[in-house]
Scaffold this active site. Structure first.
Site, short mmCIF file in Angstrom:
data_model
loop_
_atom_site.label_atom_id
_atom_site.label_comp_id
_atom_site.label_asym_id
_atom_site.label_seq_id
_atom_site.Cartn_x
_atom_site.Cartn_y
_atom_site.Cartn_z
N TRP A 359 0.83 -1.21 0.00
CA TRP A 359 0.00 0.00 0.00
C TRP A 359 0.86 1.26 0.00
O TRP A 359 0.37 2.36 -0.27
CB TRP A 359 -0.97 0.01 1.20
CG TRP A 359 -0.32 0.13 2.55
CD1 TRP A 359 0.43 -0.81 3.18
CD2 TRP A 359 -0.40 1.24 3.47
NE1 TRP A 359 0.84 -0.35 4.42
CE2 TRP A 359 0.34 0.90 4.62
CE3 TRP A 359 -1.04 2.48 3.42
CZ2 TRP A 359 0.48 1.75 5.72
CZ3 TRP A 359 -0.91 3.33 4.52
CH2 TRP A 359 -0.16 2.97 5.65
N ASP A 360 2.17 1.10 0.24
CA ASP A 360 3.10 2.23 0.22
C ASP A 360 3.03 2.99 -1.10
O ASP A 360 3.17 4.21 -1.14
CB ASP A 360 4.54 1.74 0.37
CG ASP A 360 4.77 0.83 1.56
OD1 ASP A 360 3.79 0.28 2.08
OD2 ASP A 360 5.93 0.65 1.94
N GLU A 490 1.57 -1.73 13.41
CA GLU A 490 1.63 -3.20 13.46
C GLU A 490 2.05 -3.72 14.82
O GLU A 490 2.18 -4.93 15.00
CB GLU A 490 2.56 -3.71 12.36
CG GLU A 490 1.97 -3.51 10.97
CD GLU A 490 2.97 -3.66 9.85
OE1 GLU A 490 2.53 -3.78 8.69
OE2 GLU A 490 4.19 -3.65 10.12
N LYS A 602 4.22 1.82 16.28
CA LYS A 602 5.30 1.62 15.31
C LYS A 602 5.37 2.79 14.32
O LYS A 602 6.45 3.23 13.94
CB LYS A 602 5.08 0.31 14.57
CG LYS A 602 6.18 -0.07 13.59
CD LYS A 602 5.82 -1.36 12.85
CE LYS A 602 6.91 -1.72 11.85
NZ LYS A 602 6.48 -2.78 10.94
N GLN A 603 4.20 3.25 13.88
CA GLN A 603 4.16 4.33 12.90
C GLN A 603 2.84 5.06 13.03
O GLN A 603 1.93 4.59 13.70
CB GLN A 603 4.30 3.77 11.49
CG GLN A 603 3.09 2.98 11.01
CD GLN A 603 3.34 2.29 9.68
OE1 GLN A 603 4.03 1.28 9.63
NE2 GLN A 603 2.78 2.82 8.61
#
Length: 768
Positions: A359-360, A490, A602-603
């Site tokens: 999906w990046d 994640e 994580k992000q």
């Protein structure tokens, strides 16, 4: 500690001094590619120390059978491996009967490696004292041609320094290659033929299972002090290997040079019966041109890329080097020439993450390609997903969805899901939202609506059907909920009501409905064609709307914020600042159980929603959410710092925005996550570009109008970038006290600067 051995330089990545502990990291950092193929910066000559051999061909893969402890229904059958391709760069070297091997030399002096990003080549030079006391100087240069993208070129110079020497060159092709990350130690390649003709050699091979045919080829010649030698050679041939052997007595101070052209001809581009003859023609063409003329073409092609894509920063060399490294690697990975290709997260620099597309591409890369290339490139990336729609519907069917619901894969080569970690394969379904958002983003940026009636609407309908079926009606809440998901963070698996996932689901349904209504009104023939194909009824549409209009978003009244998911406040809320630094990165120090119970992010997750849908929220709401979530974010995903940099800049927190920018731009150069030896983070590099253009430049599209709210870090004197907006090139130069705009186009352009309308005429400078 982050690494810091790369020398700061505006246009080059430079390493000085040889350190066996840095070889694998440098093999990643100095990688080269041309969109069609790429390779890690392995030495041409034999190296017996720790190394990660890697050459890759775009679009060539192998379906490695999934390896899991137990099977679950809907599991992908295979994990698509980016295949390590036959090695064509090899040139073994022997001096007075002793092999040159930097791992075994008595002494290595003046070692220097340079990746010249301005011109697109890699060089290496060193002085070596071998075990037999012979001293030599070695200089090499190599590049992968952008103009003739099936070919790379190497010049390898050896000069004896302390005496006359017997020098042997052994250029070879080797098809006995394995992947570092194979699940079952399968053989990936079948060698069909090994042949040679004069100074050319060819290995014809085929991948197992997928049956890609590849001809790996080389052509070599020798020269002494620049004069070409008509040299006899010995040929050694084995089942999967061919080598030429040249031997010369060289006087001390003279330079013997081996020039080698090599590369891959692939049946993705040619008839498989013609591969070797095409390779032969290509080798003849480049050898007529010669190394230096081909290198001149390379320099011109890179100059054209930089003319549009370059971002200049004055006053901060490390920041300048970082952004250019990111832009360079993105262009080495994907140039938009081939609509069948996409942007792999490691590009041509390593094998981790398998498949070619995440999906990046939609969430991070499309903005970069929209603004720095012709809009056809971004449209190709959208069409790539349209071509995979049937597979996305099949992927959803395997998980029990019906009626044309589409779930795009987390990782894919051909549209099938090939990621085999259940918490991501089955649960990280927010990826569907990025695919729909890219369609919206393309239209918003280009003004080209035609893609949606032609192709995009079918994708939006499949995605909306998925979200409608994935939601569950909760009688307890009297609202729809989405259960058992993994959001962008994640470090949280199998959670209920992840804010980002729920928000993107609602938006996807609303956006699909809005486009159905527009196409019915404005494109009646497309509307009839699509409705006949997808069999969408008014009743189904009203069921979609019921879900979108009554979807639950977890909210904390106490903190006045949306919660990342149900139960987030049950965690022990210790901020990252209060975490023992010896425990970082937690993904390498902690058990998965401990990570899942922690509050650490994580992000960007909730903040990812605030990034994509910025205009749905006030700046005060962004500030509240940023202040709550960023202190729990460990940024152990490459995709995290760029989003936070953009948001910190919007909030006027320039020191924080600058710190995040340096982290995203130098993520690999400084090896923040201690994993650069595995390859580079290609897709997050587009986020680095966004952090300057959208973060510091403040670029947005507001009601079809280009808008800027420029800010500049105090560490910089100026920065500048160009964007291609609707076929007009705008150059933006931001200084400490003013911003300059220049337009290369035929008509005037209205833009907003700090929300005030400014008109820019072609070829005139406007200062704000």
């Amino acid at each position: 500690m982050n690494q810091d051995y790369i020398k700061p330089d505006n246009w080059s990545i430079i390493e000085e001094g040889f350190d066996i502990n840095k070889v694998k990291s440098s093999e990643s950092l100095f990688s080269i590619g041309n969109g069609a193929m790429g390779q890690r910066a392995n030495f041409e000559e034999h190296y017996s120390g720790p190394t990660f051999q890697g050459s890759y061909i775009a679009g060539v893969y192998y379906p490695d059978k999934t390896r899991v402890g137990w099977w679950k229904n809907g599991y992908p059958e295979y994990f698509a491996k980016v295949l390590n391709a036959p090695n064509w760069i090899g040139i073994n070297v022997s001096i007075d009967g002793e092999a040159l091997d930097l791992f075994n030399c008595l002494k290595i002096e003046n070692f220097r490696r340079e990746l010249n990003m301005k011109e697109g080549w890699l060089s290496r030079s060193f002085k070596a004292t071998l075990q037999n006391q012979t001293q030599i100087n070695v200089e090499t240069k190599r590049f992968l041609s952008l103009d003739i993208d099936e070919i790379g070129a190497i010049e390898y110079h050896v000069t004896p320094l302390n005496k006359d020497a017997e020098i042997q060159f052994y250029p070879y092709l080797d098809s006995g290659i394995t992947n570092e990350d194979t699940n079952w130690d399968d053989k990936f390649w079948d060698v069909l033929t090994v042949e040679h003709d004069d100074n050319q050699a060819f290995i014809m091979s085929r991948t197992m299972k997928t049956h890609f045919y590849v001809c790996t080829s080389m052509q070599t010649y020798l020269s002494l002090n620049g004069t070409i030698l008509n040299q006899d050679k010995i040929v050694e041939e084995r089942d999967n290997y061919i080598e030429f052997q040249y031997q010369n007595k060289v006087i001390k101070g003279d330079t013997l040079t081996l020039t080698k052209f090599g590369g891959y001809t692939v049946d993705r581009n040619h008839d498989k019966k013609e591969l070797c003859s095409v390779a032969k023609r290509t080798l003849n063409e480049v050898s007529k041109l010669g190394f230096h003329a081909l290198l001149d073409l390379q320099k011109n092609s890179w100059a054209k890329i930089w003319e549009m894509a370059d971002i200049t920063i004055e006053g901060d060399v490390k920041a300048q080097q970082g952004i250019r490294f990111n832009i360079f690697q993105l262009n080495q990975t994907y140039l938009g020439k081939d609509a069948q290709l996409n942007i792999g997260p490691k590009g041509f620099t390593g094998e981790k993450y398998g498949g070619s597309t995440y999906w990046d591409t939609e969430a991070y890369c499309i903005p970069f390609y929209l603004a720095t290339k012709d809009q056809k490139v971004a449209r190709n990336l959208l069409e790539y997903r349209y071509r995979h729609l049937d597979r996305a519907i099949e992927n959803a069917q395997k998980l029990g969805f019906k009626n044309g619901a589409a779930l795009y894969p987390m990782v894919t080569m051909n549209g099938e899901e090939c990621h085999n970690e259940w918490e991501i394969t089955f649960e990280e379904i927010h990826r569907n939202g990025a695919i729909a958002f890219a369609i919206y983003n393309y239209h918003r940026y280009t003004g080209d609506y035609s893609y949606i009636p032609e192709k995009g609407l079918e994708v939006l309908i499949g995605i909306a059907r998925f979200w409608h079926q994935r939601a569950t009606f909760s009688t307890l809440r009297n609202q729809y909920v989405i259960l058992g998901v993994t959001g962008p963070n994640e470090y949280e698996n199998n959670v209920n009501n992840n804010f980002y996932t729920n928000y993107v689901a609602k938006w996807c349904i609303d956006y699909a409905v809005e486009n159905i209504e527009r196409i019915e009104a404005e494109y009646p023939s497309d509307f009839i064609r699509i409705m006949n194909k997808v069999k969408l009824s008014k009743a189904e549409l009203s069921q979609w709307k019921a879900v979108a209009d009554n979807l639950y978003f977890p909210f904390s009244e106490e903190h006045n914020i949306y919660l990342q998911q149900d139960g987030f406040l049950d965690k022990e809320l210790i901020t990252v600042a209060d975490l023992d630094q010896s425990q970082r990165p937690i993904n390498q120090k902690w058990s998965w159980d401990r990570i899942l119970r922690s509050p650490y992010i994580k992000q960007a997750d909730t903040l990812q929603g605030f990034y994509l849908f910025e205009d749905h929220f006030t700046t005060e709401e962004l500030e509240r959410h940023f202040d709550f979530y960023e202190p729990f974010t460990v940024h152990e995903s490459s995709l995290s710092p760029c989003v936070h940099s953009i948001q910190a800049a919007k909030l006027g927190r320039m020191e924080q925005a600058y710190t995040f920018y340096l982290r995203t731009s130098r993520l690999d150069l400084d090896d923040y996550n201690h994993e650069v030896h595995e390859g580079l983070h290609i897709t997050s590099m587009a986020g680095t570009w966004m952090s300057i253009v959208e973060g510091f430049g403040g670029m947005r599209i507001k009601n079809g109008v280009l808008s800027f709210s420029p800010k500049i870090p105090k560490q910089w004197k100026t920065f500048s970038f160009k964007i291609n907006f609707r076929n007009q090139i705008l150059k933006v130069n931001v200084c400490q006290n003013e911003t300059h705009f220049e337009l290369d186009g035929t008509a005037a352009l209205n833009i907003l600067v700090n929300d005030k309308l400014v008109t820019i005429h072609p070829n005139s400078l406007v200062t704000v």
